[in-house]
Design a protein around this motif. Structure first.
Motif, PDB file in Angstrom:
ATOM      1  N   SER A 124      -7.467  72.398  77.890  1.00 51.07           N
ATOM      2  CA  SER A 124      -6.263  71.881  77.264  1.00 51.07           C
ATOM      3  C   SER A 124      -6.629  70.650  76.451  1.00 51.07           C
ATOM      4  N   LEU A 125      -5.746  70.277  75.552  1.00 49.49           N
ATOM      5  CA  LEU A 125      -5.919  69.038  74.809  1.00 49.49           C
ATOM      6  C   LEU A 125      -5.671  67.863  75.747  1.00 49.49           C
ATOM      7  N   PRO A 126      -6.208  66.679  75.440  1.00 50.55           N
ATOM      8  CA  PRO A 126      -5.902  65.502  76.268  1.00 50.55           C
ATOM      9  C   PRO A 126      -4.395  65.285  76.325  1.00 50.55           C
ATOM     10  N   MET A 127      -3.866  65.035  77.527  1.00 49.62           N
ATOM     11  CA  MET A 127      -2.416  64.917  77.674  1.00 49.62           C
ATOM     12  C   MET A 127      -1.856  63.791  76.824  1.00 49.62           C
ATOM     13  N   ALA A 128      -2.582  62.675  76.720  1.00 50.73           N
ATOM     14  CA  ALA A 128      -2.098  61.563  75.909  1.00 50.73           C
ATOM     15  C   ALA A 128      -1.924  61.993  74.457  1.00 50.73           C
ATOM     16  N   THR A 129      -2.839  62.816  73.979  1.00 52.71           N
ATOM     17  CA  THR A 129      -2.751  63.322  72.602  1.00 52.71           C
ATOM     18  C   THR A 129      -1.546  64.225  72.429  1.00 52.71           C
ATOM     19  N   VAL A 130      -1.335  65.090  73.409  1.00 55.68           N
ATOM     20  CA  VAL A 130      -0.212  66.025  73.351  1.00 55.68           C
ATOM     21  C   VAL A 130       1.115  65.282  73.352  1.00 55.68           C
ATOM     22  N   PHE A 131       1.275  64.342  74.262  1.00 59.09           N
ATOM     23  CA  PHE A 131       2.540  63.627  74.362  1.00 59.09           C
ATOM     24  C   PHE A 131       2.790  62.760  73.130  1.00 59.09           C
ATOM     25  N   GLU A 132       1.729  62.193  72.565  1.00 55.95           N
ATOM     26  CA  GLU A 132       1.887  61.409  71.340  1.00 55.95           C
ATOM     27  C   GLU A 132       2.392  62.301  70.209  1.00 55.95           C
ATOM     28  N   ARG A 133       1.844  63.515  70.117  1.00 51.89           N
ATOM     29  CA  ARG A 133       2.288  64.443  69.086  1.00 51.89           C
ATOM     30  C   ARG A 133       3.732  64.870  69.318  1.00 51.89           C
ATOM     31  N   MET A 134       4.099  65.096  70.567  1.00 48.98           N
ATOM     32  CA  MET A 134       5.468  65.494  70.874  1.00 48.98           C
ATOM     33  C   MET A 134       6.465  64.393  70.514  1.00 48.98           C
ATOM     34  N   ARG A 135       6.091  63.148  70.790  1.00 47.02           N
ATOM     35  CA  ARG A 135       6.979  62.048  70.440  1.00 47.02           C
ATOM     36  C   ARG A 135       7.139  61.943  68.927  1.00 47.02           C
ATOM     37  N   ALA A 136       6.039  62.177  68.211  1.00 49.35           N
ATOM     38  CA  ALA A 136       6.106  62.133  66.752  1.00 49.35           C
ATOM     39  C   ALA A 136       6.987  63.240  66.209  1.00 49.35           C
ATOM     40  N   ILE A 137       6.886  64.430  66.795  1.00 44.81           N
ATOM     41  CA  ILE A 137       7.727  65.559  66.371  1.00 44.81           C
ATOM     42  C   ILE A 137       9.192  65.236  66.630  1.00 44.81           C
ATOM     43  N   GLY A 138       9.480  64.680  67.805  1.00 43.41           N
ATOM     44  CA  GLY A 138      10.857  64.335  68.132  1.00 43.41           C
ATOM     45  C   GLY A 138      11.425  63.283  67.204  1.00 43.41           C
ATOM     46  N   ALA A 139      10.616  62.292  66.856  1.00 45.06           N
ATOM     47  CA  ALA A 139      11.085  61.219  65.991  1.00 45.06           C
ATOM     48  C   ALA A 139      11.367  61.712  64.578  1.00 45.06           C
ATOM     49  N   ALA A 140      10.596  62.694  64.126  1.00 45.32           N
ATOM     50  CA  ALA A 140      10.731  63.181  62.753  1.00 45.32           C
ATOM     51  C   ALA A 140      11.800  64.256  62.607  1.00 45.32           C
ATOM     52  N   THR A 157      15.060  66.366  62.237  1.00 48.37           N
ATOM     53  CA  THR A 157      16.392  66.073  61.696  1.00 48.37           C
ATOM     54  C   THR A 157      17.480  66.896  62.367  1.00 48.37           C
ATOM     55  N   SER A 158      17.080  67.868  63.155  1.00 48.56           N
ATOM     56  CA  SER A 158      18.037  68.707  63.882  1.00 48.56           C
ATOM     57  C   SER A 158      17.320  69.334  65.065  1.00 48.56           C
ATOM     58  N   ALA A 159      18.102  69.895  65.991  1.00 45.58           N
ATOM     59  CA  ALA A 159      17.509  70.568  67.142  1.00 45.58           C
ATOM     60  C   ALA A 159      16.666  71.759  66.693  1.00 45.58           C
ATOM     61  N   ALA A 160      17.138  72.494  65.684  1.00 43.62           N
ATOM     62  CA  ALA A 160      16.394  73.646  65.176  1.00 43.62           C
ATOM     63  C   ALA A 160      15.077  73.202  64.552  1.00 43.62           C
ATOM     64  N   ASP A 161      15.119  72.087  63.839  1.00 44.63           N
ATOM     65  CA  ASP A 161      13.908  71.541  63.221  1.00 44.63           C
ATOM     66  C   ASP A 161      12.895  71.152  64.289  1.00 44.63           C
ATOM     67  N   LEU A 162      13.364  70.544  65.363  1.00 45.71           N
ATOM     68  CA  LEU A 162      12.476  70.149  66.450  1.00 45.71           C
ATOM     69  C   LEU A 162      11.825  71.378  67.082  1.00 45.71           C
ATOM     70  N   ARG A 190      16.147  64.660  72.862  1.00 45.82           N
ATOM     71  CA  ARG A 190      17.196  65.674  72.961  1.00 45.82           C
ATOM     72  C   ARG A 190      18.266  65.369  71.927  1.00 45.82           C
ATOM     73  N   LEU A 191      18.386  66.229  70.957  1.00 44.01           N
ATOM     74  CA  LEU A 191      19.416  66.029  69.948  1.00 44.01           C
ATOM     75  C   LEU A 191      20.760  66.512  70.484  1.00 44.01           C
ATOM     76  N   PRO A 192      21.873  66.082  69.873  1.00 45.99           N
ATOM     77  CA  PRO A 192      23.201  66.479  70.358  1.00 45.99           C
ATOM     78  C   PRO A 192      23.321  67.987  70.553  1.00 45.99           C
ATOM     79  N   GLY A 193      23.860  68.371  71.710  1.00 49.34           N
ATOM     80  CA  GLY A 193      24.016  69.779  72.045  1.00 49.34           C
ATOM     81  C   GLY A 193      22.908  70.291  72.926  1.00 49.34           C
TER      82      GLY A 193
END
Length: 283
Positions: free
Chosen positions: A65-81, A83-88, A219-222
């Motif tokens: 697996s990828l390093p967990m710190a790397t994975v979680f950092e990427r997930m946080r970046a995806i969540g921050a960027a 614009t909608s639940a579908a986009d995420l 978690r976006l609305p809904g």
């Protein structure tokens, strides 16, 4: 979750018998399959308590697996960027597909075998159950059930496929990722049922889990539990939500990938389940 179910049963409320529908997401998909297996809750709990604990530091899946710190950092970046639940969901699917070559072709086979070993029965139960996953290409919901034409082990493997830490799972030419990318609970899939009990190991917190935890994904609305419960209640459902009490949360710790917390969490859940029974029985 198995501890809670066993505790409720010990107090006289056997959810394995009374539930008309069970919805399972991510680790909850495995719990749902156990709950629907026909095995008494006390035996399910005994199995959890007797299982060997994998040493901390090894891959949770027993595969690269990828390093967990790397994975979680990427997930946080995806969540921050997003614009909608579908986009995420689409971005998380893309991350999963991007990670597949790094994890290697053997990882998918190893994960499927691991999931199969955890299921009490290989067949779908006769009684209604939904296992939630996400199409990695489209971000769309996949609510697998007995009549979906998909083996139970494949549905659960897809539902537990955490992007970056596990390969996407292929079913009938499509690839899937963890259903928790849509919602940790997916309680809205119980729409139309008069009484709903939600077991939410990661709900009831003042905020997200500590930084670096998958279940703290934005978690976006809904997609949040509060919105889903409100929607069910507006439709006329009576809803009870069980989240970890102080003892259960302490047993779970802050690292949800640490299997050393498995047995203490089950024991704490069992004690909590016995206390929760009176509240849930009012449904």
């Amino acid at each position: 979750m198995i501890g809670i179910i066993a505790g409720l049963a010990e107090a006289g409320l056997d959810m394995t018998e009374v539930a008309d529908l069970v919805v399972g997401t991510s680790a909850g998909a495995t719990a749902a399959a156990q709950m629907r297996s026909g095995i008494p809750p006390a035996e399910l709990l005994a199995s959890v308590l007797s299982a060997p604990v994998q040493p901390v530091g090894q891959s949770r899946q027993g595969a690269p697996s990828l390093p967990m710190a790397t994975v979680f950092e990427r997930m946080r970046a995806i969540g921050a960027a997003a614009t909608s639940a579908a986009d995420l969901r689409r971005a998380m699917g893309a991350f999963g597909l991007e990670s597949d070559p790094i994890l290697g072709p053997a990882a998918a086979e190893q994960r499927r075998a691991m999931v199969a070993a955890r299921l009490p029965r290989p067949e779908w139960p006769d009684r209604p159950m939904i296992v939630v996953a996400i199409d990695a290409h489209t971000g769309e919901l996949a609510a697998f059930h007995r009549d979906s034409g998909v083996d139970l082990v494949d549905a659960v493997t897809a539902s537990t496929a955490m992007p970056g830490l596990a390969p996407t799972h292929s079913i009938n030419g499509a690839r899937y990722i963890n259903g928790g990318v849509r919602s940790a609970e997916n309680a809205d899939l119980a729409s139309g049922y008069a009484n709903v009990v939600v077991l939410s190991p990661f709900g009831g917190r003042s905020g997200s889990l500590p930084e670096g935890q998958f279940e703290g994904l934005r978690r976006l609305p809904g997609a949040d539990l509060e919105s889903q419960v409100e929607g069910l209640r507006k439709q006329g459902s009576r809803v009870e939500v069980i989240t970890p009490d102080a003892d259960s949360r302490a047993a779970m710790g802050t690292n949800q990938m640490d299997l050393a917390t498995r047995i203490p969490s089950a024991r704490a859940g069992f004690a909590q389940g016995k206390r929760e029974a009176a509240r849930v029985e009012l449904l």
